[in-house]
Design a protein around this motif. Structure first.
Motif, PDB file in Angstrom:
ATOM      1  N   ALA A 280       5.369 -11.461  31.726  1.00 51.79           N
ATOM      2  CA  ALA A 280       3.617 -11.238  31.659  1.00 51.79           C
ATOM      3  C   ALA A 280       2.497 -11.996  31.514  1.00 51.79           C
ATOM      4  O   ALA A 280       1.462 -11.528  30.480  1.00 51.79           O
ATOM      5  CB  ALA A 280       4.068 -10.552  29.754  1.00 51.79           C
ATOM      6  N   SER A 281       2.916 -13.492  31.901  1.00 50.92           N
ATOM      7  CA  SER A 281       1.711 -14.244  31.757  1.00 50.92           C
ATOM      8  C   SER A 281       0.011 -13.288  32.518  1.00 50.92           C
ATOM      9  O   SER A 281      -0.770 -14.338  31.807  1.00 50.92           O
ATOM     10  CB  SER A 281       1.959 -14.863  32.503  1.00 50.92           C
ATOM     11  OG  SER A 281       3.215 -16.097  32.063  1.00 50.92           O
TER      12      SER A 281
ATOM     13  N   ILE B  65      -9.034 -24.354  33.497  1.00 50.43           N
ATOM     14  CA  ILE B  65      -9.258 -25.695  34.769  1.00 50.43           C
ATOM     15  C   ILE B  65      -7.453 -26.537  35.484  1.00 50.43           C
ATOM     16  O   ILE B  65      -7.405 -26.631  36.544  1.00 50.43           O
ATOM     17  CB  ILE B  65      -9.528 -27.221  33.277  1.00 50.43           C
ATOM     18  CG1 ILE B  65     -11.495 -27.094  33.286  1.00 50.43           C
ATOM     19  CG2 ILE B  65      -9.517 -28.521  34.942  1.00 50.43           C
ATOM     20  CD1 ILE B  65     -11.997 -27.852  32.533  1.00 50.43           C
ATOM     21  N   ILE B  66      -6.556 -26.940  34.448  1.00 50.86           N
ATOM     22  CA  ILE B  66      -5.283 -26.901  35.107  1.00 50.86           C
ATOM     23  C   ILE B  66      -4.735 -25.266  35.554  1.00 50.86           C
ATOM     24  O   ILE B  66      -4.056 -26.573  37.146  1.00 50.86           O
ATOM     25  CB  ILE B  66      -4.283 -26.624  33.735  1.00 50.86           C
ATOM     26  CG1 ILE B  66      -4.522 -27.904  32.308  1.00 50.86           C
ATOM     27  CG2 ILE B  66      -2.716 -26.698  34.172  1.00 50.86           C
ATOM     28  CD1 ILE B  66      -3.648 -27.693  31.473  1.00 50.86           C
ATOM     29  N   GLU B  67      -5.048 -24.374  35.007  1.00 49.90           N
ATOM     30  CA  GLU B  67      -4.104 -23.439  36.395  1.00 49.90           C
ATOM     31  C   GLU B  67      -4.863 -23.543  37.664  1.00 49.90           C
ATOM     32  O   GLU B  67      -4.530 -23.307  39.071  1.00 49.90           O
ATOM     33  CB  GLU B  67      -4.691 -21.940  35.743  1.00 49.90           C
ATOM     34  CG  GLU B  67      -3.445 -21.960  34.802  1.00 49.90           C
ATOM     35  CD  GLU B  67      -2.048 -21.644  34.812  1.00 49.90           C
ATOM     36  OE1 GLU B  67      -1.595 -21.588  36.049  1.00 49.90           O
ATOM     37  OE2 GLU B  67      -1.534 -22.156  34.100  1.00 49.90           O
TER      38      GLU B  67
ATOM     39  N   GLN C  48      -3.514 -24.076  41.334  1.00 51.92           N
ATOM     40  CA  GLN C  48      -3.295 -23.687  41.869  1.00 51.92           C
ATOM     41  C   GLN C  48      -3.738 -24.837  42.853  1.00 51.92           C
ATOM     42  O   GLN C  48      -3.148 -24.367  44.231  1.00 51.92           O
ATOM     43  CB  GLN C  48      -4.631 -22.161  42.219  1.00 51.92           C
ATOM     44  CG  GLN C  48      -3.886 -21.243  43.153  1.00 51.92           C
ATOM     45  CD  GLN C  48      -3.079 -20.926  43.557  1.00 51.92           C
ATOM     46  OE1 GLN C  48      -1.938 -20.419  42.407  1.00 51.92           O
ATOM     47  NE2 GLN C  48      -3.209 -20.156  44.525  1.00 51.92           N
ATOM     48  N   VAL C  49      -4.917 -24.726  43.627  1.00 48.72           N
ATOM     49  CA  VAL C  49      -5.133 -25.715  45.058  1.00 48.72           C
ATOM     50  C   VAL C  49      -4.966 -26.398  45.468  1.00 48.72           C
ATOM     51  O   VAL C  49      -4.546 -26.952  46.778  1.00 48.72           O
ATOM     52  CB  VAL C  49      -6.594 -26.979  44.212  1.00 48.72           C
ATOM     53  CG1 VAL C  49      -7.343 -26.601  45.447  1.00 48.72           C
ATOM     54  CG2 VAL C  49      -7.812 -25.341  43.619  1.00 48.72           C
TER      55      VAL C  49
ATOM     56  N   VAL D 257       5.161 -21.629  39.101  1.00 45.59           N
ATOM     57  CA  VAL D 257       4.274 -20.835  38.329  1.00 45.59           C
ATOM     58  C   VAL D 257       3.763 -20.634  38.626  1.00 45.59           C
ATOM     59  O   VAL D 257       2.936 -20.401  39.735  1.00 45.59           O
ATOM     60  CB  VAL D 257       3.745 -22.214  36.973  1.00 45.59           C
ATOM     61  CG1 VAL D 257       3.140 -21.236  35.706  1.00 45.59           C
ATOM     62  CG2 VAL D 257       4.951 -23.013  36.379  1.00 45.59           C
ATOM     63  N   ALA D 258       3.444 -18.660  38.488  1.00 45.93           N
ATOM     64  CA  ALA D 258       2.281 -17.876  39.007  1.00 45.93           C
ATOM     65  C   ALA D 258       0.541 -18.197  38.449  1.00 45.93           C
ATOM     66  O   ALA D 258       0.306 -17.531  37.850  1.00 45.93           O
ATOM     67  CB  ALA D 258       3.063 -17.045  38.801  1.00 45.93           C
ATOM     68  N   HIS D 259       0.363 -19.969  39.236  1.00 47.56           N
ATOM     69  CA  HIS D 259      -0.635 -20.001  38.399  1.00 47.56           C
ATOM     70  C   HIS D 259      -2.627 -18.931  38.684  1.00 47.56           C
ATOM     71  O   HIS D 259      -3.178 -18.965  38.243  1.00 47.56           O
ATOM     72  CB  HIS D 259      -1.183 -21.520  38.706  1.00 47.56           C
ATOM     73  CG  HIS D 259      -0.241 -22.303  38.502  1.00 47.56           C
ATOM     74  ND1 HIS D 259      -0.015 -23.326  37.672  1.00 47.56           N
ATOM     75  CD2 HIS D 259       1.007 -23.237  39.739  1.00 47.56           C
ATOM     76  CE1 HIS D 259       0.911 -23.559  38.191  1.00 47.56           C
ATOM     77  NE2 HIS D 259       1.330 -23.951  38.899  1.00 47.56           N
ATOM     78  N   LEU D 260      -2.010 -18.220  40.233  1.00 49.32           N
ATOM     79  CA  LEU D 260      -3.035 -17.429  41.327  1.00 49.32           C
ATOM     80  C   LEU D 260      -3.045 -16.544  39.522  1.00 49.32           C
ATOM     81  O   LEU D 260      -3.680 -15.683  39.299  1.00 49.32           O
ATOM     82  CB  LEU D 260      -2.297 -16.787  42.426  1.00 49.32           C
ATOM     83  CG  LEU D 260      -3.617 -16.034  42.304  1.00 49.32           C
ATOM     84  CD1 LEU D 260      -5.323 -16.949  43.040  1.00 49.32           C
ATOM     85  CD2 LEU D 260      -3.097 -15.488  44.453  1.00 49.32           C
ATOM     86  N   THR D 261      -1.701 -15.934  38.874  1.00 51.91           N
ATOM     87  CA  THR D 261      -1.648 -14.715  38.315  1.00 51.91           C
ATOM     88  C   THR D 261      -2.120 -14.902  37.055  1.00 51.91           C
ATOM     89  O   THR D 261      -3.067 -14.313  36.750  1.00 51.91           O
ATOM     90  CB  THR D 261      -0.207 -14.673  37.822  1.00 51.91           C
ATOM     91  OG1 THR D 261       0.458 -14.099  38.977  1.00 51.91           O
ATOM     92  CG2 THR D 261       0.431 -13.176  37.394  1.00 51.91           C
TER      93      THR D 261
END
Length: 212
Positions: free
Chosen positions: A127-128, A166-168, A172-173, A180-184
Motif C-alpha cells: 500500500a506504499s 528527493i530520496i525516491e 528511481q533515477v 523497493v518500488a520507488h516509482l510507485t
C-alpha cells in the motif's frame, strides 16, 4: 469564486466513520489469507505485468492490499492508521476513501506502464503508493505537525515529504534501493499533489512555502 465541476464537487457527507481502521483490517485479513491459508492467491492479487496483459486487470487495484511480509505490513499499516486517521477526520470518510483508492490505483497503473515499457515482469505488492499520497495530504492539512523519525529526530511534515520525494526520485533515477518500488511511491506523491490541486483546490507547494 471558481465554478464547481464534477472533478471538485465535494461530498456533502463529511462525517468521520473510521474508514482508515477498516482499510487496515482488510489489509491484515488479506495478509493472513495470502501468507497462511492460500499463498497462491498472492499471484492473483499482486500486480504482475504479464498477468495484467493476460486480462488480470483487477491487479492494478488489488496489489495495494497485498504485502510481502509482516514487517512490510506493519510499517505500512502503522503509517496508514496514524496519518490516514488524521486526514480522514479533516476531509470526511467518503472523501478519504476516494482519495486513498484512487491514489493506489493511479500508482498501480503508473508502475505497470513503467514496467511494461522497460520489459520488466515483477511482482508489485503493498500500500506504499497510496500511503505516500496520504502522507503528502497530511502535510498539507497539518503543515506544522512534527514527526519524529525513528522516534528521535523531529522534522516538520512538509520537510519530510520533500525529503521523501528527493530520496525516491534519486533512487528511481540511479537504481538505488534494491527491490523497493520507488516509482510507485513517486506516483503516489504525484497523484496526491494533483488531487489537492484539482479536487481540493489547494496548492501543496504554496502551503509548504508559507509554513517552512
Amino acid at each position: 469564486m471558481k465554478k464547481s465541476t464534477i472533478l471538485n464537487r465535494r461530498f456533502r457527507d463529511t462525517t468521520y466513520k473510521n474508514v482508515t481502521l477498516k482499510l487496515v483490517i482488510i489489509n491484515v485479513l488479506v495478509y493472513l489469507v495470502t501468507s497462511m491459508i492460500y499463498p497462491r492467491l498472492t499471484y492473483y492479487l499482486a500486480m504482475i505485468p504479464s498477468f495484467v496483459l493476460s486480462g488480470y486487470l483487477w491487479q492494478l487495484f488489488t496489489y495495494m492490499f497485498v504485502h510481502a511480509g509482516f514487517s512490510h505490513l506493519l510499517f505500512n499499516m502503522l503509517s496508514l492508521f496514524i496519518f490516514g486517521s488524521m486526514v480522514e477526520r479533516r476531509v470526511g470518510s467518503k472523501e478519504f476513501l476516494l482519495f486513498y483508492l484512487l491514489t493506489g490505483l493511479f500508482s498501480g497503473i503508473a508502475s505497470f506502464i513503467s514496467y511494461y515499457l522497460a520489459g520488466t515482469n515483477v511482482i508489485l505488492v503493498g500500500a506504499s503508493g497510496a500511503i505516500y499520497g496520504v502522507l503528502l495530504m497530511f502535510a498539507v492539512f497539518y503543515p506544522y505537525s512534527v514527526i519524529f523519525i525513528f522516534g528521535l529526530i523531529p522534522i516538520k511534515a512538509p520537510i519530510l515529504v520533500i525529503l521523501y520525494a528527493i530520496i525516491e526520485l534519486y533512487s528511481q533515477v540511479f537504481g538505488a534501493g534494491g527491490n523497493v518500488a520507488h516509482l510507485t511511491h513517486l506516483s503516489g506523491l504525484v497523484f496526491a499533489y494533483l488531487y489537492c490541486r484539482i479536487r481540493m483546490r489547494i496548492s501543496p507547494l504554496e502551503v509548504f512555502r508559507r509554513t517552512l
